[in-house]
Design a protein around this motif. Structure first.
Motif, PDB file in Angstrom:
ATOM      1  N   ARG A   1      -9.465  11.632  33.211  1.00 21.60           N
ATOM      2  CA  ARG A   1     -10.899  11.930  33.135  1.00 21.60           C
ATOM      3  C   ARG A   1     -11.608  10.956  32.208  1.00 21.60           C
ATOM      4  N   ASN A   2     -10.992  10.666  31.057  1.00 23.81           N
ATOM      5  CA  ASN A   2     -11.610   9.736  30.123  1.00 23.81           C
ATOM      6  C   ASN A   2     -11.720   8.340  30.727  1.00 23.81           C
TER       7      ASN A   2
ATOM      8  N   ARG B   1     -15.213   6.306  31.355  1.00 21.79           N
ATOM      9  CA  ARG B   1     -15.494   4.954  30.867  1.00 21.79           C
ATOM     10  C   ARG B   1     -15.950   4.045  31.995  1.00 21.79           C
TER      11      ARG B   1
ATOM     12  N   ARG C   1     -22.030   5.908  23.546  1.00 19.06           N
ATOM     13  CA  ARG C   1     -20.613   5.950  23.895  1.00 19.06           C
ATOM     14  C   ARG C   1     -20.049   4.570  24.197  1.00 19.06           C
TER      15      ARG C   1
ATOM     16  N   GLU D   1     -11.726   2.264  22.819  1.00 22.02           N
ATOM     17  CA  GLU D   1     -10.662   2.950  23.563  1.00 22.02           C
ATOM     18  C   GLU D   1      -9.938   1.983  24.490  1.00 22.02           C
TER      19      GLU D   1
END
Length: 219
Positions: free
Chosen positions: A19-20, A24, A182, A189
């Motif tokens: 999901r992350n 992104r 974000r 990340e």
């Protein structure tokens, strides 16, 4: 049983990571397109009567930017449609697509100076894809928060790593963030997932983003 709880926890972690990753991808691709289109439309509107040729170029850039964004959006959504009889998603863009990204950004009125080696096609595919997204989000940050300021982009490679450095001036007209944002977190990340490093700072009125991605582990 402990083994069952561990397996369930691993499944949750896998779903969360997926999901992350999709979040992104959506943030970077669609967010960049919206930022670029906003500036392109603004530039076209201001010179529609005085410079129709430039206005036409801006409208053509808007068409290409949105077409690419729709294609990337469809690819990401395709990953979410499990069980459907659909063709495989289109491959994610990589540094081999960098020229198109820079052309669309320049069409928004942002002068981008690129310094890069001529052998970017030799990079491991995963590094090339993540590096493209990092550059894309760095340009988006410049568009959103600094406007039409010149951006310097340098990509350097050695046997151990690829380094991405982006700089743009900041001034009193720099747009403050209404929320935390974000983009930088997403860049960090991406670097962390490849065991790389990410740093940013403002020094003497210049915003600088530096990302280093190791190559050996990715190969």
């Amino acid at each position: 049983a402990p083994a069952e709880r561990l397996a369930a926890a691993e499944q949750r972690a896998t779903r969360l990571a997926a999901r992350n990753r999709l979040a992104r991808e959506l943030h970077d691709s669609v967010g960049h397109a919206l930022s670029a289109v906003t500036l392109q439309a603004s530039a076209a509107r201001k010179v529609l009567d005085t410079d129709p040729d430039f206005a036409r170029e801006a409208l053509a850039a808007i068409e290409e930017t949105t077409r690419n964004a729709v294609g990337e959006l469809d690819s990401v959504l395709g990953l979410l449609r499990e069980g459907e009889d659909r063709p495989a998603p289109a491959p994610a863009p990589s540094l081999m697509d960098l020229d198109g990204l820079l052309a669309r950004t320049r069409a928004a009125g942002v002068a981008v100076e690129l310094t890069a080696p001529g052998a970017l096609d030799r990079l491991p595919p995963v590094v090339s894809r993540e590096a493209y997204r990092i550059v894309q989000e760095g340009l988006s940050n410049a568009l959103r928060h600094a406007g039409r300021v010149p951006v310097r982009l340098r990509i350097a490679e050695d046997p151990k790593k690829v380094e991405i450095m982006m700089e743009n001036p900041v001034n009193g007209a720099t747009r403050a963030r209404p929320t935390g944002g974000r983009g930088l977190r997403g860049i960090a990340e991406r670097a962390t997932l490849l065991r790389g490093t990410c740093a940013w700072d403002t020094v003497d009125g210049v915003w600088r983003l530096t990302v280093r991605l190791p190559l050996e582990a990715s190969r």
